[in-house]
Design a protein around this motif. Structure first.
Motif, PDB file in Angstrom:
ATOM      1  N   LYS A 118     -30.843 -49.699  -1.052  1.00 41.44           N
ATOM      2  CA  LYS A 118     -30.379 -50.959  -0.471  1.00 41.44           C
ATOM      3  C   LYS A 118     -28.978 -51.292  -0.958  1.00 41.44           C
ATOM      4  CE  LYS A 118     -34.660 -53.223   0.679  1.00 41.44           C
ATOM      5  NZ  LYS A 118     -35.643 -52.287   0.071  1.00 41.44           N
ATOM      6  N   THR A 119     -28.693 -50.897  -2.200  1.00 40.18           N
ATOM      7  CA  THR A 119     -27.378 -51.209  -2.775  1.00 40.18           C
ATOM      8  C   THR A 119     -26.643 -49.927  -3.147  1.00 40.18           C
ATOM      9  OG1 THR A 119     -28.394 -51.429  -4.953  1.00 40.18           O
ATOM     10  CG2 THR A 119     -28.133 -53.455  -3.672  1.00 40.18           C
ATOM     11  N   LYS A 120     -25.356 -50.087  -3.458  1.00 40.25           N
ATOM     12  CA  LYS A 120     -24.493 -48.935  -3.735  1.00 40.25           C
ATOM     13  C   LYS A 120     -24.830 -48.268  -5.076  1.00 40.25           C
ATOM     14  CE  LYS A 120     -20.727 -50.619  -0.817  1.00 40.25           C
ATOM     15  NZ  LYS A 120     -19.273 -50.952  -0.739  1.00 40.25           N
ATOM     16  N   ILE A 121     -24.141 -47.164  -5.333  1.00 40.12           N
ATOM     17  CA  ILE A 121     -24.507 -46.371  -6.517  1.00 40.12           C
ATOM     18  C   ILE A 121     -24.103 -47.027  -7.840  1.00 40.12           C
ATOM     19  CG2 ILE A 121     -22.448 -44.872  -6.230  1.00 40.12           C
ATOM     20  CD1 ILE A 121     -24.150 -42.568  -7.438  1.00 40.12           C
ATOM     21  N   PHE A 122     -22.966 -47.742  -7.855  1.00 42.26           N
ATOM     22  CA  PHE A 122     -22.518 -48.304  -9.137  1.00 42.26           C
ATOM     23  C   PHE A 122     -22.292 -49.816  -9.117  1.00 42.26           C
ATOM     24  CE2 PHE A 122     -20.783 -43.841  -9.325  1.00 42.26           C
ATOM     25  CZ  PHE A 122     -21.712 -43.378 -10.245  1.00 42.26           C
ATOM     26  N   CYS A 123     -22.709 -50.482  -8.036  1.00 36.06           N
ATOM     27  CA  CYS A 123     -22.582 -51.943  -7.979  1.00 36.06           C
ATOM     28  C   CYS A 123     -23.706 -52.490  -7.109  1.00 36.06           C
ATOM     29  CB  CYS A 123     -21.211 -52.359  -7.430  1.00 36.06           C
ATOM     30  SG  CYS A 123     -20.924 -51.825  -5.729  1.00 36.06           S
ATOM     31  N   GLY A 124     -23.757 -53.799  -6.950  1.00 31.45           N
ATOM     32  CA  GLY A 124     -24.874 -54.401  -6.221  1.00 31.45           C
ATOM     33  C   GLY A 124     -24.579 -54.647  -4.747  1.00 31.45           C
ATOM     34  N   CYS A 125     -23.455 -54.135  -4.236  1.00 35.85           N
ATOM     35  CA  CYS A 125     -23.111 -54.372  -2.828  1.00 35.85           C
ATOM     36  C   CYS A 125     -24.109 -53.689  -1.898  1.00 35.85           C
ATOM     37  CB  CYS A 125     -21.713 -53.841  -2.523  1.00 35.85           C
ATOM     38  SG  CYS A 125     -20.415 -54.758  -3.351  1.00 35.85           S
ATOM     39  N   SER A 126     -24.306 -54.301  -0.736  1.00 34.70           N
ATOM     40  CA  SER A 126     -25.242 -53.760   0.255  1.00 34.70           C
ATOM     41  C   SER A 126     -24.696 -52.477   0.872  1.00 34.70           C
ATOM     42  CB  SER A 126     -25.463 -54.798   1.356  1.00 34.70           C
ATOM     43  OG  SER A 126     -26.107 -54.190   2.454  1.00 34.70           O
ATOM     44  N   THR A 127     -25.619 -51.595   1.244  1.00 34.61           N
ATOM     45  CA  THR A 127     -25.235 -50.355   1.933  1.00 34.61           C
ATOM     46  C   THR A 127     -25.518 -50.448   3.429  1.00 34.61           C
ATOM     47  OG1 THR A 127     -27.430 -49.493   1.508  1.00 34.61           O
ATOM     48  CG2 THR A 127     -25.718 -48.869  -0.058  1.00 34.61           C
ATOM     49  N   ALA A 140     -35.893 -40.562   1.344  1.00 38.98           N
ATOM     50  CA  ALA A 140     -34.654 -40.693   0.587  1.00 38.98           C
ATOM     51  C   ALA A 140     -33.431 -40.865   1.475  1.00 38.98           C
ATOM     52  CB  ALA A 140     -34.474 -39.480  -0.328  1.00 38.98           C
ATOM     53  N   SER A 141     -33.567 -40.503   2.750  1.00 41.52           N
ATOM     54  CA  SER A 141     -32.451 -40.678   3.697  1.00 41.52           C
ATOM     55  C   SER A 141     -32.984 -40.463   5.103  1.00 41.52           C
ATOM     56  CB  SER A 141     -31.356 -39.642   3.426  1.00 41.52           C
ATOM     57  OG  SER A 141     -30.357 -39.688   4.433  1.00 41.52           O
TER      58      SER A 141
END
Ligand code: ADP
Ligand code: ZN
Ligand code: MG
Length: 479
Positions: free
Chosen positions: A20-29, A184-185
């Protein structure tokens, strides 16, 4: 005699993970948001911001690694791959070079001759995606959207074990199945959530050593991959036959022109000045975590096929098609659990569903109708509340917008007319209107009855039971 060549192919496959979120922050994907609305200081490379690994990325990477028979690295690290590009705001990409999370795996593919072949997986590593550049020719400028910056990827690097386009496609399909089953994708080539770079060289049959390879990027369909492999194989053989050398480089395959052209000379790892990322702690994978992920692995396709054979007694052909997509398999099982008729559910999936999927270019994982509604539709047809042709009509609407078939049938007045009086009345009209066919039937032409049944069904707008129509027609004509 002319020389015989063999094509050698290894793939680098990027897969966007379904976190739901990016790899190194909480931003939405989430895909499709307005440009630069899903960004923060971390994924736009602001000074002083610090990355923190999304645990789910690690779990997915390990799950894919286990499914691909890899060794899981218990002490892994992230490295910086340094390069400048406007879609890369940090001037480096966080990736893994020295201690990737998975190594030394394999997946099995079916070859054209019907045999099985193992394709080695050199490694799987985690990394972040870059932003997206949009070249606006109208305004004569380039714009950048950082929504994709920091979206988690895994890169699956194969050994150079493939020898033909068929093997490459079988390998990609295998990976896609494993990853989709894991959730996973969604692995859509067209949408870029799965991207394959093809490394290809040729060598004379019988030679041990590999030839010099090129790498082709931007291949977004299986067809494009096949054509690119054929085109590049031919180009390399022509070069060698002309006494020239293949140059190691990255080439872009232009699928509309049907040829590739050089993009840049191949860069080496040292060109990127990789070094361990000092902002991220090393990744320690505990026994507990590994066991938890192993225990949560789903039933994969082969096991599922085996179970279907034992449990449902439907033909192998049906099983193969249904299990080609996890979503379709889920639909099948859930609908069967409700209505208890596996073959009927399978018939709807293999028949009307596949037909409409093809017609509307819909992917199996994007099917919208629910198993409850499919089961209900089967029940309505079984109870003869609707006819076969009405069922198909209702299914089309279900396929589009997942309507409740019972309610839809009610609202649209599609119930089969079981009122014999009105049926006899319509049949009398059809008989009166078609004296020639009636005469034909009387003189022994069985086929004429079919035409009259058709005319009656038409007059009843498909809402009559064809068997009843047939029977009443015969009665009325003989009278
Ligand atoms: P690099 O580090 O330069 O990217 P790798 O050794 O990681 O090179 O290989 C990248 C990909 O190229 C791998 O998928 C590998 O299987 C494939 N590959 C390597 N050598 C060859 C070759 N001679 N012919 C075809 N593919 C190759
Ligand atoms: Zn962010
Ligand atoms: Mg590489």
């Amino acid at each position: 005699m002319s020389k015989q060549y063999e094509t050698v192919i290894g793939l680098e496959v990027h897969v966007e993970l379904a976190t739901k979120t990016k790899i190194f922050c909480g931003c939405s994907t989430a895909f499709g948001a307005a440009p630069n609305t899903q960004t923060c200081p971390v994924c736009t490379g602001m000074p002083g911001s610090l990355p923190v690994l999304n645990r789910k990325v690690l779990e997915y990477a390990i799950a894919v690694g286990l499914a691909a028979n890899c060794e899981i690295t218990r002490y892994a690290k992230f490295d910086r791959k340094n390069y400048f590009y406007p879609d890369n705001p940090q001037n480096y990409q966080i990736s893994q070079l020295y201690l990737p999370i998975c190594r030394n795996g394999w997946v099995e593919i079916e070859t054209k001759k019907g045999g099985l072949k193992k394709v080695g997986i050199h490694e799987i590593h985690m990394e972040e995606d870059a932003g997206k550049l949009i070249h606006d020719e109208w305004e004569d400028c380039s714009l950048v959207d950082y929504n994709r910056s920091g979206v988690p990827l895994i890169e699956i690097v194969s050994e150079p074990d493939m020898r033909s386009a068929e093997e490459v496609i079988a390998y990609l399909e295998k990976l896609r199945l494993l990853i989709q089953y894991l959730g996973a994708s969604d692995c859509k080539l067209q949408e870029g959530s799965m991207r394959a770079d093809v490394n290809l060289s040729v060598r004379e049959v019988g030679t041990k050593q590999f030839g010099t390879r090129t790498e082709m990027k931007n291949l977004n369909s299986f067809k494009a991959i096949s054509r690119a492999i054929a085109g590049e194989t031919e180009r390399q053989i022509d070069l060698i036959e002309a006494g020239e050398r293949v140059i190691q480089e990255t080439r872009r395959w232009d699928d509309t022109q049907g040829e590739s052209y050089a993009m840049r000379s191949k860069e080496d790892a040292q060109d990127y000045r990789y070094f361990p990322d000092p902002d991220l702690v090393p990744v320690a994978v505990s026994d507990e975590m590994l066991e938890k992920i192993r225990a949560a692995q789903p039933e994969f396709r082969n096991e599922k096929m085996q179970r279907y054979r034992e449990e449902f007694g439907i033909p192998d052909y049906d099983i193969e098609i249904i299990t080609e997509s996890k979503h379709m398999a889920d639909l099948f099982e859930a609908a069967t659990a409700i209505c208890g008729q596996p073959k009927k559910v399978s018939n709807w999936l293999l028949g009307e569903t596949l037909r409409l999927m093809k017609e509307t270019e819909t992917d199996a994982q994007d099917l919208r109708f629910s198993p409850e509604h499919l089961a209900k539709l089967i029940w309505l047809a079984d109870k003869k509340l609707i006819t076969g042709s009405v069922a198909k009509e209702v299914f089309e609407v279900m396929f589009e917008e997942n309507v409740d078939p019972e309610r839809y049938v009610e609202e649209m007045g599609l119930k089969t007319v079981n009122d014999e009086g009105s049926l006899r009345k319509t049949i009398a009209e059809v008989i009166a209107a078609n004296p020639q066919s009636v005469a034909d039937y009387r003189s022994g032409k069985e086929k004429a009855i079919g035409f009259l049944v058709g005319q009656t069904m038409k007059a009843m707008k498909g809402k009559a039971d064809p068997a009843a129509v047939n029977q009443i027609l015969r009665e009325e004509i003989v009278k």
